[in-house]
Design a protein around this motif. Structure first.
Motif, mmCIF file in Angstrom:
data_model
loop_
_atom_site.group_PDB
_atom_site.id
_atom_site.type_symbol
_atom_site.label_atom_id
_atom_site.label_comp_id
_atom_site.label_asym_id
_atom_site.label_seq_id
_atom_site.Cartn_x
_atom_site.Cartn_y
_atom_site.Cartn_z
ATOM 1 N N LYS A 68 9.910 8.136 -5.948
ATOM 2 C CA LYS A 68 9.718 7.471 -4.651
ATOM 3 C C LYS A 68 9.561 8.518 -3.547
ATOM 4 N N GLU A 69 10.415 9.528 -3.584
ATOM 5 C CA GLU A 69 10.351 10.559 -2.545
ATOM 6 C C GLU A 69 9.034 11.338 -2.609
ATOM 7 N N ALA A 70 8.620 11.654 -3.842
ATOM 8 C CA ALA A 70 7.362 12.390 -4.006
ATOM 9 C C ALA A 70 6.181 11.538 -3.527
ATOM 10 N N HIS A 71 6.234 10.240 -3.845
ATOM 11 C CA HIS A 71 5.154 9.351 -3.398
ATOM 12 C C HIS A 71 5.118 9.278 -1.869
ATOM 13 N N GLU A 72 6.286 9.341 -1.260
ATOM 14 C CA GLU A 72 6.323 9.314 0.213
ATOM 15 C C GLU A 72 5.682 10.575 0.797
ATOM 16 N N VAL A 73 5.924 11.698 0.140
ATOM 17 C CA VAL A 73 5.308 12.958 0.595
ATOM 18 C C VAL A 73 3.778 12.824 0.532
ATOM 19 N N ILE A 74 3.310 12.282 -0.590
ATOM 20 C CA ILE A 74 1.857 12.130 -0.769
ATOM 21 C C ILE A 74 1.297 11.158 0.275
ATOM 22 N N ARG A 75 2.002 10.049 0.460
ATOM 23 C CA ARG A 75 1.537 9.037 1.414
ATOM 24 C C ARG A 75 1.442 9.634 2.822
ATOM 25 N N LYS A 76 2.462 10.383 3.201
ATOM 26 C CA LYS A 76 2.457 10.981 4.544
ATOM 27 C C LYS A 76 1.320 11.981 4.691
ATOM 28 N N ALA A 77 1.090 12.777 3.631
ATOM 29 C CA ALA A 77 -0.001 13.764 3.677
ATOM 30 C C ALA A 77 -1.340 13.049 3.836
ATOM 31 N N ILE A 78 -1.506 11.931 3.143
ATOM 32 C CA ILE A 78 -2.773 11.181 3.238
ATOM 33 C C ILE A 78 -2.964 10.677 4.667
ATOM 34 N N ILE A 79 -1.929 10.084 5.233
ATOM 35 C CA ILE A 79 -2.046 9.527 6.587
ATOM 36 C C ILE A 79 -2.348 10.635 7.597
ATOM 37 N N LYS A 80 -1.664 11.762 7.420
ATOM 38 C CA LYS A 80 -1.858 12.873 8.352
ATOM 39 C C LYS A 80 -3.283 13.422 8.299
ATOM 40 N N LYS A 81 -3.825 13.522 7.099
ATOM 41 C CA LYS A 81 -5.149 14.140 6.907
ATOM 42 C C LYS A 81 -6.296 13.155 7.109
ATOM 43 N N THR A 82 -6.010 11.845 6.940
ATOM 44 C CA THR A 82 -7.116 10.883 7.009
ATOM 45 C C THR A 82 -6.792 9.834 8.078
ATOM 46 N N SER A 83 -6.672 8.591 7.663
ATOM 47 C CA SER A 83 -6.388 7.512 8.625
ATOM 48 C C SER A 83 -5.574 6.451 7.917
ATOM 49 N N GLU A 84 -5.011 5.546 8.681
ATOM 50 C CA GLU A 84 -4.261 4.415 8.112
ATOM 51 C C GLU A 84 -5.172 3.647 7.158
ATOM 52 N N ASP A 85 -6.401 3.466 7.616
ATOM 53 C CA ASP A 85 -7.366 2.690 6.857
ATOM 54 C C ASP A 85 -7.640 3.338 5.491
ATOM 55 N N PHE A 86 -7.881 4.645 5.512
ATOM 56 C CA PHE A 86 -8.130 5.372 4.265
ATOM 57 C C PHE A 86 -6.890 5.281 3.375
ATOM 58 N N SER A 87 -5.739 5.469 3.989
ATOM 59 C CA SER A 87 -4.492 5.437 3.239
ATOM 60 C C SER A 87 -4.276 4.079 2.572
ATOM 61 N N ASN A 88 -4.613 3.011 3.292
ATOM 62 C CA ASN A 88 -4.431 1.666 2.730
ATOM 63 C C ASN A 88 -5.274 1.433 1.479
ATOM 64 N N LYS A 89 -6.388 2.164 1.384
ATOM 65 C CA LYS A 89 -7.279 1.992 0.220
ATOM 66 C C LYS A 89 -6.896 2.919 -0.931
ATOM 67 N N THR A 90 -5.946 3.837 -0.677
ATOM 68 C CA THR A 90 -5.626 4.870 -1.661
ATOM 69 C C THR A 90 -4.324 4.550 -2.403
ATOM 70 N N ALA A 91 -4.454 4.272 -3.691
ATOM 71 C CA ALA A 91 -3.253 3.979 -4.488
ATOM 72 C C ALA A 91 -2.605 5.286 -4.943
ATOM 73 N N ILE A 92 -1.291 5.229 -5.122
ATOM 74 C CA ILE A 92 -0.564 6.381 -5.691
ATOM 75 C C ILE A 92 0.215 5.863 -6.896
ATOM 76 N N ILE A 93 -0.098 6.406 -8.069
ATOM 77 C CA ILE A 93 0.570 5.936 -9.280
ATOM 78 C C ILE A 93 1.463 7.044 -9.843
ATOM 79 N N TYR A 94 2.373 6.648 -10.724
ATOM 80 C CA TYR A 94 3.317 7.611 -11.298
ATOM 81 C C TYR A 94 3.017 7.808 -12.790
#
Ligand code: PGA
Length: 252
Positions: A183-209
């Motif tokens: 969960k923590e690692a996924h949060e790191v990835i999610r935050k990096a995506i939002i920072k580098k792209t946009s909310e919209d891009f992030s919403n379309k990007t799945a993160i799997i384990y």
């Protein structure tokens, strides 16, 4: 978005066995609420496709690709060639390739771009080694791997991307990572995506384990906030067990 389950057969099953696997899997009851896909060796894509017939579950995926379209690249397979099998996803940057074949972040980004240009969703694998984990470098390592891809791809491309968080120490080791760590690692990835792209891009990007997921622990991952699916290696090799795993992961 449906939760994603991708079987990664790795270097198992040539065309004959792949056909048998698909036929056996198709005889099982398969849940409709999941996006189920099988990443098979390139040489087995044709057999898997014909054994599927008209069935759309599971979708087919690739395990790797080369970034050029065609040309003098002996032994390589392009995204354009893979698209003839109508594949949905293709793994890139799996840790086994990064480690054994020295794949770099730059190569991984080029592969992701080539796939997106053919309408194939790249599943970009990231994750830390056991040593990095011990040194508490997980966040730093995966942020770097994620940013390396995000800074190169075309953020306007209509084909989405997926990230797979795969801690290297958990792959094939039976030492599954705790859902809390994932969960923590996924949060790191999610935050990096939002920072580098946009909310919209992030919403379309799945993160799997991925990493030692099996029938006994899949529910824990699938119900953890921020985990959009699982990548399954060893536990996908037997079609009946993999079907059971999919039914277990289903909420139907
Ligand atoms: P595993 O492999 O499920 O056998 O740990 C996962 C992967 O490498 O994708």
């Amino acid at each position: 978005m449906k939760k994603i389950i991708i079987a990664n057969w790795k270097m198992h099953y040539g065309p004959i066995k792949a056909g048998g696997w698909v036929r056996a899997f198709r005889r099982e009851r398969l849940p409709k609420d999941l996006d189920i896909s099988i990443a098979v060796p390139h040489v087995s894509l044709s057999a898997a496709r014909s054994s599927l017939g008209r069935a759309s579950i599971p979708a087919l995926s690739g395990q790797d690709v080369f970034w050029e379209k065609d040309g003098p690249y002996t032994g390589e397979v392009s995204a354009n060639m893979l698209s003839e099998f109508n594949i949905k996803y293709c793994l890139v940057g799996h840790s086994e390739r990064r480690r054994i074949l020295d794949e770099t972040d730059d190569m991984v980004a080029k592969k992701a771009i080539a796939l997106q240009n053919e309408g194939i969703i790249p599943v970009i694998c990231v994750g830390e080694t056991a040593t990095q984990n011990k040194k508490k470098e997980t966040a730093k390592v995966i942020r770097k791997q994620v940013n390396a891809v995000l800074s190169k791809i075309d953020l306007e491309n209509k084909t989405p991307i997926v990230f797979a968080y795969e801690p290297i120490w958990a792959i094939g080791s039976g030492k599954a990572c705790s859902p809390q760590h994932a969960k923590e690692a996924h949060e790191v990835i999610r935050k990096a995506i939002i920072k580098k792209t946009s909310e919209d891009f992030s919403n379309k990007t799945a993160i799997i384990y991925g990493g030692s997921v099996d029938v006994n622990n899949i529910t824990e991952y699938m119900t953890t906030t921020g985990i959009d699916g699982c990548l399954i290696g060893g536990a996908s090799l037997n079609p009946r067990n993999f079907a059971l795993l999919c039914r277990t992961a289903s909420t139907l």
